[in-house]
Design an enzyme around this catalytic site. Structure first.
Site, PDB file in Angstrom:
ATOM      1  N   LYS A  45       0.804  -1.226   0.000  1.00 23.80           N
ATOM      2  CA  LYS A  45       0.000   0.000   0.000  1.00 23.80           C
ATOM      3  C   LYS A  45       0.839   1.279   0.000  1.00 23.80           C
ATOM      4  O   LYS A  45       0.487   2.246  -0.685  1.00 23.80           O
ATOM      5  CB  LYS A  45      -0.951   0.002   1.205  1.00 23.80           C
ATOM      6  CG  LYS A  45      -2.014  -1.093   1.132  1.00 23.80           C
ATOM      7  CD  LYS A  45      -2.958  -1.010   2.310  1.00 23.80           C
ATOM      8  CE  LYS A  45      -3.982  -2.125   2.253  1.00 23.80           C
ATOM      9  NZ  LYS A  45      -4.988  -1.997   3.327  1.00 23.80           N
ATOM     10  N   ASP A  82      -9.548   2.658   3.032  1.00 23.66           N
ATOM     11  CA  ASP A  82      -9.407   1.896   4.279  1.00 23.66           C
ATOM     12  C   ASP A  82      -9.993   2.617   5.491  1.00 23.66           C
ATOM     13  O   ASP A  82     -10.597   1.994   6.361  1.00 23.66           O
ATOM     14  CB  ASP A  82      -7.937   1.582   4.546  1.00 23.66           C
ATOM     15  CG  ASP A  82      -7.450   0.376   3.762  1.00 23.66           C
ATOM     16  OD1 ASP A  82      -8.269  -0.478   3.421  1.00 23.66           O
ATOM     17  OD2 ASP A  82      -6.234   0.297   3.489  1.00 23.66           O
ATOM     18  N   GLY A 108       0.510  -2.029  15.611  1.00 23.40           N
ATOM     19  CA  GLY A 108       1.088  -1.948  14.269  1.00 23.40           C
ATOM     20  C   GLY A 108       1.275  -0.508  13.842  1.00 23.40           C
ATOM     21  O   GLY A 108       0.676   0.417  14.406  1.00 23.40           O
ATOM     22  N   ALA A 109       2.136  -0.316  12.831  1.00 21.25           N
ATOM     23  CA  ALA A 109       2.424   1.037  12.353  1.00 21.25           C
ATOM     24  C   ALA A 109       2.643   1.068  10.848  1.00 21.25           C
ATOM     25  O   ALA A 109       3.369   1.910  10.334  1.00 21.25           O
ATOM     26  CB  ALA A 109       3.651   1.591  13.077  1.00 21.25           C
ATOM     27  N   GLY A 110       2.008   0.141  10.140  1.00 16.17           N
ATOM     28  CA  GLY A 110       2.131   0.085   8.687  1.00 16.17           C
ATOM     29  C   GLY A 110       1.059   0.894   7.984  1.00 16.17           C
ATOM     30  O   GLY A 110       0.426   1.776   8.576  1.00 16.17           O
ATOM     31  N   GLY A 111       0.818   0.592   6.707  1.00 13.03           N
ATOM     32  CA  GLY A 111      -0.156   1.333   5.918  1.00 13.03           C
ATOM     33  C   GLY A 111      -1.566   1.254   6.474  1.00 13.03           C
ATOM     34  O   GLY A 111      -2.282   2.259   6.531  1.00 13.03           O
TER      35      GLY A 111
END
Length: 227
Positions: A45, A82, A108-111
């Site tokens: 992403k 999202d 978490g710290a992603g897209g």
């Protein structure tokens, strides 16, 4: 495929498994292959934002693209649904949850985490506690998105749940074929909600443990459908 058939649309929806090192090249080939667009999932992403010709404000703010549109001139436009999908899933699964009900813990710290963070901020959540294995990545999310964030170190993740109103797992941990999310819910208030964006399986170990604590457990299928 179901909706294409239901509305008698002449088209096909096909999976394209792409390794990260080939992602940008494959995306640029979509117009030549006749695609009208594509959905983008983990781990691509954030790379999709860099691959498009233009992205809307939502995608730029989140720092990730999950929807590609091939325009008439064969250029690529990117957006991100999202955040809207997450909020709709949360409202459907926990109609009694209120944004001002207390801190939210974000795993978490992603897209996907960035999209959830933007959605929660726009909803008016007073505090978001980011818990990630790599603290630097969590701090980067907090700085780039901006807002009432607090970064908790991974060893302190269980204590971060104290007085929270909502816990959201945005990682792939717990997904079929992945390790389970190692999170002790002893400090989770009984009236809290837990949303796991994983939808294979529908009941992860995290959601099973949440139900055992008397919390509202929400699987990730609703987010997938709404986004």
């Amino acid at each position: 495929g179901y909706w294409l058939a239901h509305y008698k649309i002449d088209g096909a929806y096909v999976p394209l498994p792409v390794p990260p090192e080939s992602f940008a090249q494959v995306v640029r080939l979509l117009p030549a292959m006749g695609f009208a667009g594509a959905n983008v999932t983990v781990p691509h992403k954030e790379a999709a934002l860099a691959a498009v010709d233009e992205a809307d404000e939502t995608a730029r703010r989140i720092g990730a693209v999950n929807t590609l549109v091939v325009r008439d001139d064969r250029s690529l436009f990117g957006t991100n649904t999202d955040a809207a999908g997450f909020l709709a899933c949360l409202e459907e699964g926990a109609p009694c949850w209120r944004p001002d009900g207390g801190p939210v813990v974000l795993i978490g710290a992603g897209g996907a985490a960035r999209a959830v963070a933007v959605a929660l901020l726009d909803a008016g959540v007073p505090e978001i506690r980011i818990v990630n294995r790599t603290a630097a990545r969590a701090e980067s999310l907090a700085i780039s998105v901006g807002g009432p964030f607090k970064v908790s170190l991974w060893p302190d993740r269980a204590r971060a749940l104290s007085d929270s109103s909502l816990v959201v797992n945005t990682t792939a941990l717990g997904m079929t074929g992945q390790p389970a999310l190692d999170l002790d819910l002893a400090h989770l208030p009984a009236g809290a909600a837990v949303l796991d964006i994983v939808y294979t399986p529908l009941e992860t170990e995290l959601l099973k443990a949440a139900r055992g604590r008397g919390a509202t457990a929400i699987d990730g299928l609703g987010m997938l459908l709404h986004q």
